[in-house]
Design a protein around this motif. Structure first.
Motif, PDB file in Angstrom:
ATOM      1  N   GLY A  59       0.792  -1.218   0.000  1.00 21.19           N
ATOM      2  CA  GLY A  59       0.000   0.000   0.000  1.00 21.19           C
ATOM      3  C   GLY A  59       0.832   1.278   0.000  1.00 21.19           C
ATOM      4  N   ASP A  60       0.146   2.373  -0.348  1.00 16.64           N
ATOM      5  CA  ASP A  60       0.687   3.723  -0.188  1.00 16.64           C
ATOM      6  C   ASP A  60       0.262   4.178   1.206  1.00 16.64           C
ATOM      7  OD1 ASP A  60       0.950   6.535  -0.092  1.00 16.64           O
ATOM      8  OD2 ASP A  60       0.745   6.692  -2.268  1.00 16.64           O
ATOM      9  N   TYR A  61       1.226   4.474   2.063  1.00 17.08           N
ATOM     10  CA  TYR A  61       0.877   4.779   3.454  1.00 17.08           C
ATOM     11  C   TYR A  61      -0.137   5.916   3.567  1.00 17.08           C
ATOM     12  CZ  TYR A  61       1.101   5.353   8.424  1.00 17.08           C
ATOM     13  OH  TYR A  61       0.738   5.417   9.736  1.00 17.08           O
ATOM     14  N   ARG A  62      -0.043   6.882   2.667  1.00 18.78           N
ATOM     15  CA  ARG A  62      -0.916   8.064   2.774  1.00 18.78           C
ATOM     16  C   ARG A  62      -2.370   7.721   2.489  1.00 18.78           C
ATOM     17  NH1 ARG A  62       2.102  11.418  -1.677  1.00 18.78           N
ATOM     18  NH2 ARG A  62       2.074   9.297  -2.487  1.00 18.78           N
ATOM     19  N   TYR A  63      -2.593   6.720   1.628  1.00 17.75           N
ATOM     20  CA  TYR A  63      -3.954   6.391   1.196  1.00 17.75           C
ATOM     21  C   TYR A  63      -4.232   4.926   1.510  1.00 17.75           C
ATOM     22  CZ  TYR A  63      -2.669  10.557  -1.418  1.00 17.75           C
ATOM     23  OH  TYR A  63      -2.203  11.797  -1.757  1.00 17.75           O
ATOM     24  N   PRO A  64      -4.769   4.635   2.696  1.00 18.81           N
ATOM     25  CA  PRO A  64      -4.991   3.245   3.092  1.00 18.81           C
ATOM     26  C   PRO A  64      -5.862   2.498   2.066  1.00 18.81           C
ATOM     27  CG  PRO A  64      -5.318   4.692   4.962  1.00 18.81           C
ATOM     28  CD  PRO A  64      -5.166   5.574   3.758  1.00 18.81           C
ATOM     29  N   CYS A  65      -5.604   1.224   1.903  1.00 14.46           N
ATOM     30  CA  CYS A  65      -6.346   0.336   0.997  1.00 14.46           C
ATOM     31  C   CYS A  65      -6.164   0.705  -0.472  1.00 14.46           C
ATOM     32  CB  CYS A  65      -7.834   0.276   1.364  1.00 14.46           C
ATOM     33  SG  CYS A  65      -8.160  -0.038   3.109  1.00 14.46           S
ATOM     34  N   SER A  66      -5.157   1.535  -0.763  1.00 13.73           N
ATOM     35  CA  SER A  66      -4.799   1.827  -2.148  1.00 13.73           C
ATOM     36  C   SER A  66      -3.348   1.406  -2.382  1.00 13.73           C
ATOM     37  CB  SER A  66      -4.922   3.322  -2.453  1.00 13.73           C
ATOM     38  OG  SER A  66      -6.269   3.704  -2.468  1.00 13.73           O
ATOM     39  N   GLN A 124       4.483   6.415  11.365  1.00 14.15           N
ATOM     40  CA  GLN A 124       3.902   5.459  10.408  1.00 14.15           C
ATOM     41  C   GLN A 124       3.735   4.126  11.119  1.00 14.15           C
ATOM     42  OE1 GLN A 124       5.346   5.412   6.439  1.00 14.15           O
ATOM     43  NE2 GLN A 124       5.873   7.581   6.414  1.00 14.15           N
ATOM     44  N   THR A 125       2.570   3.916  11.672  1.00 15.01           N
ATOM     45  CA  THR A 125       2.329   2.735  12.509  1.00 15.01           C
ATOM     46  C   THR A 125       1.128   1.941  11.999  1.00 15.01           C
ATOM     47  OG1 THR A 125       0.800   3.911  13.974  1.00 15.01           O
ATOM     48  CG2 THR A 125       3.149   4.012  14.542  1.00 15.01           C
ATOM     49  N   LEU A 126       1.047   0.699  12.456  1.00 15.17           N
ATOM     50  CA  LEU A 126      -0.088  -0.145  12.084  1.00 15.17           C
ATOM     51  C   LEU A 126      -1.399   0.474  12.579  1.00 15.17           C
ATOM     52  CD1 LEU A 126      -1.037  -2.878  10.888  1.00 15.17           C
ATOM     53  CD2 LEU A 126      -0.945  -3.783  13.215  1.00 15.17           C
ATOM     54  N   ASP A 127      -1.405   0.947  13.809  1.00 15.90           N
ATOM     55  CA  ASP A 127      -2.649   1.492  14.372  1.00 15.90           C
ATOM     56  C   ASP A 127      -3.154   2.688  13.572  1.00 15.90           C
ATOM     57  OD1 ASP A 127      -2.822  -0.394  16.293  1.00 15.90           O
ATOM     58  OD2 ASP A 127      -2.085   0.866  17.942  1.00 15.90           O
ATOM     59  N   ASP A 128      -2.234   3.571  13.193  1.00 25.33           N
ATOM     60  CA  ASP A 128      -2.628   4.754  12.427  1.00 25.33           C
ATOM     61  C   ASP A 128      -3.188   4.349  11.056  1.00 25.33           C
ATOM     62  OD1 ASP A 128      -2.601   7.624  11.625  1.00 25.33           O
ATOM     63  OD2 ASP A 128      -0.996   6.931  10.290  1.00 25.33           O
ATOM     64  N   TYR A 129      -2.495   3.420  10.401  1.00 27.06           N
ATOM     65  CA  TYR A 129      -2.937   2.970   9.075  1.00 27.06           C
ATOM     66  C   TYR A 129      -4.306   2.289   9.184  1.00 27.06           C
ATOM     67  CZ  TYR A 129      -2.582   0.770   4.433  1.00 27.06           C
ATOM     68  OH  TYR A 129      -2.802   0.375   3.131  1.00 27.06           O
ATOM     69  N   LYS A 130      -4.428   1.424  10.175  1.00 25.43           N
ATOM     70  CA  LYS A 130      -5.664   0.655  10.355  1.00 25.43           C
ATOM     71  C   LYS A 130      -6.848   1.580  10.650  1.00 25.43           C
ATOM     72  CE  LYS A 130      -5.506  -3.486  12.663  1.00 25.43           C
ATOM     73  NZ  LYS A 130      -5.445  -4.313  13.880  1.00 25.43           N
ATOM     74  N   LYS A 131      -6.585   2.590  11.476  1.00 25.66           N
ATOM     75  CA  LYS A 131      -7.648   3.531  11.848  1.00 25.66           C
ATOM     76  C   LYS A 131      -8.154   4.280  10.617  1.00 25.66           C
ATOM     77  CE  LYS A 131      -7.841   7.481  14.821  1.00 25.66           C
ATOM     78  NZ  LYS A 131      -6.915   8.270  15.639  1.00 25.66           N
TER      79      LYS A 131
END
Ligand code: NAG
Ligand code: NAG
Ligand code: NAG
Ligand code: NAG
Ligand code: NAG
Length: 224
Positions: A59-66, A124-131
Motif C-alpha cells: 500500500g501507499d501509506y498516505r492512502y490506506p487500501c490503495s 507510520q504505525t499499524l494502528d494509524d494505518y488501520k484507523k
C-alpha cells in the motif's frame, strides 16, 4: 586483485547468509498474522493464504487500501482457498527498511482490519494505518495479474501432497526407464532406481530450502 566475479560471488553469499524468510499468514479470521513485521534488506516475505479468497497488496501509506504508485510494490493476485492453507505461497523480497503497509484487496477486508505493516517507523504505525483504513468503503486491486513477487509451492510438509506427488512421478518414470532399458544395462537402471529412492528418503523441507537458495544465488549473480 580480486576479480569482479569473485567479489560478486562473495556478495551473493553474504546476502544469502543473512537473508531470512518471514512467514505471514492471511488467515481465515481475516487478519494478517503477524501484522507488524520487522524485516531487513534482502529478507523474503512469504505470504500464506487460508480461506476464503484473500490477496496481499503493497500500500501507499498516505492512502490506506490503495496500492503503491504504479510500477512499484507488489500484488499477489487472489488465492481462493477452501480449507487449510493454499498449496501456493507468494514470496516478496524486501528492498530497504522503509515502512511498507500491506492489505487484502478482497471486498471490505482492508477496512475490516486485514492490514499489516513492514518496518513501522515514527508516526507510520499499524494502528494509524488501520484507523484510517477503517472508515473506507472499499479497497483497490492494482490490476488482475500478480507482480513484484513470485508464486511458489507451500512447503508446509505436514500437508504437502505436491512434493510427494513429484517424487512419485520421478519414481514411476524411473521404473519405466528400467523396463525399456532391459535390453541395455540392467545395472544402470538399478542405480537410477536407488538414487530416486534416496531422494524420497530425504526431508522435503531441506530439499526445497536448498533449491530456493540456489535459485536466489543464481538470480543475484545474473542481476549484476
Ligand atoms: C476471488 O476473488 C476475486 C476478486 O474478488 C474474484 O474475481 C474471484 O472470482 C474469486 N475467486 C473465487 C474462486 O471465489
Ligand atoms: C500446515 O497447515 C495446517 C493447516 O493446513 C496448519 O494447521 C499447520 O500449523 C501448518 N504447519 C506448518 C508447519 O506450518
Ligand atoms: C491439506 O490442504 C488442503 C487444501 O489446503 C485441504 O483441503 C486438506 O484438508 C488438507 N489436508 C490435511 C490432512 O490437512
Ligand atoms: C509524521 O512525522 C513526520 C516527521 O517524522 C512529520 O513531518 C509529519 O508531519 C508527521 N505526520 C503526521 C500526520 O503527524
Ligand atoms: C524488491 O525488488 C524486487 C526486484 O525488483 C521486486 O520484485 C520486489 O517487489 C521489491 N520488493 C518490494 C517490497 O517492493
Amino acid at each position: 586483485m580480486p576479480s569482479l566475479k569473485s567479489l560478486v560471488s562473495a556478495l551473493a553469499l553474504a546476502c544469502l547468509a543473512n537473508a531470512a524468510t518471514i512467514k505471514i499468514t492471511a488467515t481465515s479470521g481475516n487478519v494478517f498474522d503477524p501484522s507488524t513485521v520487522k524485516a531487513a534488506d534482502g529478507d523474503i516475505l512469504e505470504f500464506i493464504f487460508e480461506p476464503k479468497n484473500h490477496s496481499v497488496v503493497a500500500g501507499d501509506y498516505r492512502y490506506p487500501c490503495s496500492p503503491m504508485e504504479l510500477g512499484t510494490g507488489f500484488f499477489s493476485g487472489f488465492f481462493p482457498t477452501d480449507s487449510g492453507e493454499n498449496d501456493k505461497v507468494f514470496r516478496v523480497e524486501v528492498n530497504g527498511t522503509d515502512p511498507i503497509p500491506f492489505y487484502s484487496s478482497q471486498g471490505n477486508e482492508c477496512a475490516g482490519g486485514m492490514v499489516g505493516i513492514i518496518n513501522p517507523k515514527g508516526n507510520q504505525t499499524l494502528d494509524d494505518y488501520k484507523k484510517r483504513a477503517s472508515v473506507l468503503a472499499r479497497s483497490v486491486s492494482p490490476g488482475k495479474k500478480p507482480f513484484g513477487g513470485e508464486i511458489a509451492d507451500n512447503d508446509n510438509s505436514s500437508n504437502s501432497t505436491s512434493s510427494d506427488g513429484d517424487n512419485g512421478k520421478g519414481g514411476s518414470s524411473g521404473s519405466g526407464g528400467s523396463s525399456s532399458s532391459g535390453k541395455g544395462g540392467s545395472s544402470g537402471s538399478g542405480s537410477s532406481g536407488d538414487s530416486s529412492s534416496d531422494k524420497n528418503g530425504k526431508d522435503s523441507g531441506s530439499v526445497s530450502l536448498s533449491v530456493s537458495i540456489g535459485a536466489l544465488g543464481l538470480a543475484l549473480l545474473m542481476a549484476i
